[in-house]
Structures are given as structure tokens and as C-alpha cells.
Design an enzyme around this catalytic site. Structure first.
Site, mmCIF file in Angstrom:
data_model
loop_
_atom_site.group_PDB
_atom_site.id
_atom_site.type_symbol
_atom_site.label_atom_id
_atom_site.label_comp_id
_atom_site.label_asym_id
_atom_site.label_seq_id
_atom_site.Cartn_x
_atom_site.Cartn_y
_atom_site.Cartn_z
ATOM 1 N N ASP A 76 0.945 -1.138 0.037
ATOM 2 C CA ASP A 76 0.059 -0.041 -0.103
ATOM 3 C C ASP A 76 0.850 1.148 0.078
ATOM 4 O OD1 ASP A 76 -3.153 0.610 1.143
ATOM 5 O OD2 ASP A 76 -1.653 2.228 0.986
ATOM 6 N N GLN A 85 -14.766 2.506 1.008
ATOM 7 C CA GLN A 85 -13.906 2.040 -0.361
ATOM 8 C C GLN A 85 -13.361 3.517 -1.106
ATOM 9 O OE1 GLN A 85 -15.956 -0.442 -2.763
ATOM 10 N NE2 GLN A 85 -13.874 -0.968 -4.023
ATOM 11 N N HIS A 123 -10.253 -5.317 -3.219
ATOM 12 C CA HIS A 123 -8.795 -5.502 -2.841
ATOM 13 C C HIS A 123 -9.063 -5.994 -1.229
ATOM 14 C CE1 HIS A 123 -9.881 -1.187 -2.444
ATOM 15 N NE2 HIS A 123 -9.240 -1.114 -1.154
ATOM 16 N N PHE A 124 -8.102 -6.589 -0.748
ATOM 17 C CA PHE A 124 -8.050 -6.929 0.804
ATOM 18 C C PHE A 124 -7.029 -6.296 1.332
ATOM 19 C CE2 PHE A 124 -11.177 -10.383 1.658
ATOM 20 C CZ PHE A 124 -11.752 -10.304 0.146
ATOM 21 N N HIS A 125 -6.925 -5.866 2.502
ATOM 22 C CA HIS A 125 -5.820 -5.038 3.202
ATOM 23 C C HIS A 125 -5.246 -6.073 4.133
ATOM 24 C CE1 HIS A 125 -6.925 -0.538 2.272
ATOM 25 N NE2 HIS A 125 -8.136 -1.360 2.248
HETATM 26 P P1 5GP Z 1 -9.664 1.312 0.361
HETATM 27 O O1 5GP Z 1 -10.125 2.629 1.288
HETATM 28 O O2 5GP Z 1 -10.331 1.622 -0.951
HETATM 29 O O3 5GP Z 1 -10.239 -0.031 1.045
HETATM 30 O O4 5GP Z 1 -8.224 1.184 0.221
HETATM 31 C C1 5GP Z 1 -7.620 1.824 -0.983
HETATM 32 C C2 5GP Z 1 -5.963 1.976 -0.666
HETATM 33 O O5 5GP Z 1 -5.335 1.894 -1.794
HETATM 34 C C3 5GP Z 1 -5.675 2.700 0.462
HETATM 35 O O6 5GP Z 1 -5.171 2.136 1.799
HETATM 36 C C4 5GP Z 1 -4.743 3.594 -0.386
HETATM 37 O O7 5GP Z 1 -3.757 3.754 0.616
HETATM 38 C C5 5GP Z 1 -4.163 2.605 -1.117
HETATM 39 N N1 5GP Z 1 -3.682 3.248 -2.451
HETATM 40 C C6 5GP Z 1 -4.426 4.260 -3.174
HETATM 41 N N2 5GP Z 1 -3.757 4.782 -4.351
HETATM 42 C C7 5GP Z 1 -2.656 3.925 -4.372
HETATM 43 C C8 5GP Z 1 -1.404 3.490 -5.225
HETATM 44 O O8 5GP Z 1 -1.481 4.457 -6.408
HETATM 45 N N3 5GP Z 1 -0.787 2.655 -5.209
HETATM 46 C C9 5GP Z 1 -0.969 1.841 -3.936
HETATM 47 N N4 5GP Z 1 -0.138 0.778 -4.137
HETATM 48 N N5 5GP Z 1 -1.867 1.997 -3.140
HETATM 49 C C10 5GP Z 1 -2.647 2.925 -3.427
#
Ligand code: 5GP
Length: 142
Positions: free
Chosen positions: A33, A96, A102-104
Site C-alpha cells: 500500500d 472504499q 482489494h484485501f488489506h
Molecule cells: P480502500 O479505502 O479503498 O479500502 O483502500 C484503498 C487503498 O489503496 C488505500 O489504503 C490507499 O492507501 C491505497 N492506494 C491508493 N492509491 C494507491 C496507489 O496508487 N498505489 C498503491 N500501491 N496503493 C494505493
């Protein structure tokens, strides 16, 4: 909402945007991330174009969940956190922000704040070092 091919993870999958890749296989991509919530924060995505868990095939989901467990084990061995958070958010009201499933996997340490939203851009050298550290343990996990 339908799947948007221009989301950042779709670009990473197509090789149009950079990523610190930990592992790639036929059905999934695992990478760091960019704005980690803690050291070792890793993301696992299917290659299938699915915006969230409600729109993915069971085959792709099964593969990604299995990969998420492998990554959780590798992150646990690589960073020795007190806990490991696995998180997955669906649609903006649930938090989101990138609309490709995606899974964190997020290592957590006792007594540390959990700033789920507030994050800073990580140092690229540190991200590559962490990716390499996780890769090392993934090799030994089926
Ligand atoms: P969400 O909030 O949708 O569950 O998580 C999206 C995740 O993607 C966030 O933890 C954010 O830091 C990560 N993220 C956003 N843009 C990018 C990117 O360009 N590259 C990577 N590797 N991670 C990203």
C-alpha cells in the site's frame, strides 16, 4: 456503479502505474500500500475486473482469500506484529476509495493508534525493503 477501467489498481495490473510488487500469479497481484497504515501494509487484488466483493466470481474470490491468508502469514513472520488486521471495504460509504476489489493485510502493534484514514506517503526505499521482507517468507508458505 459499473467497473471503471481507469481506477488505479486496474492501471497497476496493466503495468501503466508503478507498484512495489510482492508477488504475482495467474489470478492475483500482491503489492505494498502506497500510504500504509502501518509498516508492512499490503494489498491483495484479483486480476478479474471486479469493483467489490459483490461483483467478483467465486473462483477469483476463493483464490484471493487464499492469497490473503498466505500474505497475512508472511507479514506476521516478517514484522512480528501483535495483531494482523485483514480488511475489505465495499463502496464509498463503507470507506472504499479504490473501486477494484482489494484485501488489506495490516500489521498492528499494541498501544498504537489505528489511524484508518489519516496517512502519509511512504518512503519508496522503505516500501521496497518491506516488499522484499514479505517475499522472503511467502516463498515458504503454500
Ligand atoms: P480502500 O479505502 O479503498 O479500502 O483502500 C484503498 C487503498 O489503496 C488505500 O489504503 C490507499 O492507501 C491505497 N492506494 C491508493 N492509491 C494507491 C496507489 O496508487 N498505489 C498503491 N500501491 N496503493 C494505493
Amino acid at each position: 456503479m459499473s467497473y471503471d477501467d481507469d481506477n488505479i489498481f486496474a492501471k497497476i495490473l496493466r503495468g501503466e502505474a508503478p507498484a512495489y510488487i510482492v508477488e504475482e500469479d495467474a489470478m492475483s497481484l500482491t503489492f505494498m500500500d502506497l500510504m500504509p497504515q502501518s509498516e508492512g501494509h499490503t494489498l491483495i487484488i484479483p486480476k478479474e475486473s471486479a469493483q467489490d466483493i459483490l461483483h467478483v466470481s467465486s473462483e477469483a474470490l476463493g483464490h484471493v482469500i487464499r492469497q490473503t491468508q498466505r500474505v497475512a502469514k508472511a507479514v506476521d513472520e516478517a514484522f512480528h506484529p501483535d495483531g494482523v488486521m485483514v480488511a475489505q471495504l465495499n463502496r464509498a460509504p463503507a470507506g472504499q476509495t479504490v473501486f477494484h476489489l482489494h484485501f488489506h493485510v495490516i500489521p498492528r502493534w499494541s498501544g498504537e493508534a489505528m489511524p484508518f484514514m489519516a496517512r502519509d506517503m511512504a518512503d519508496p526505499i522503505v516500501l521496497e525493503r518491506h516488499a522484499e521482507k514479505i517475499r522472503k517468507y511467502l516463498k515458504n508458505i503454500d
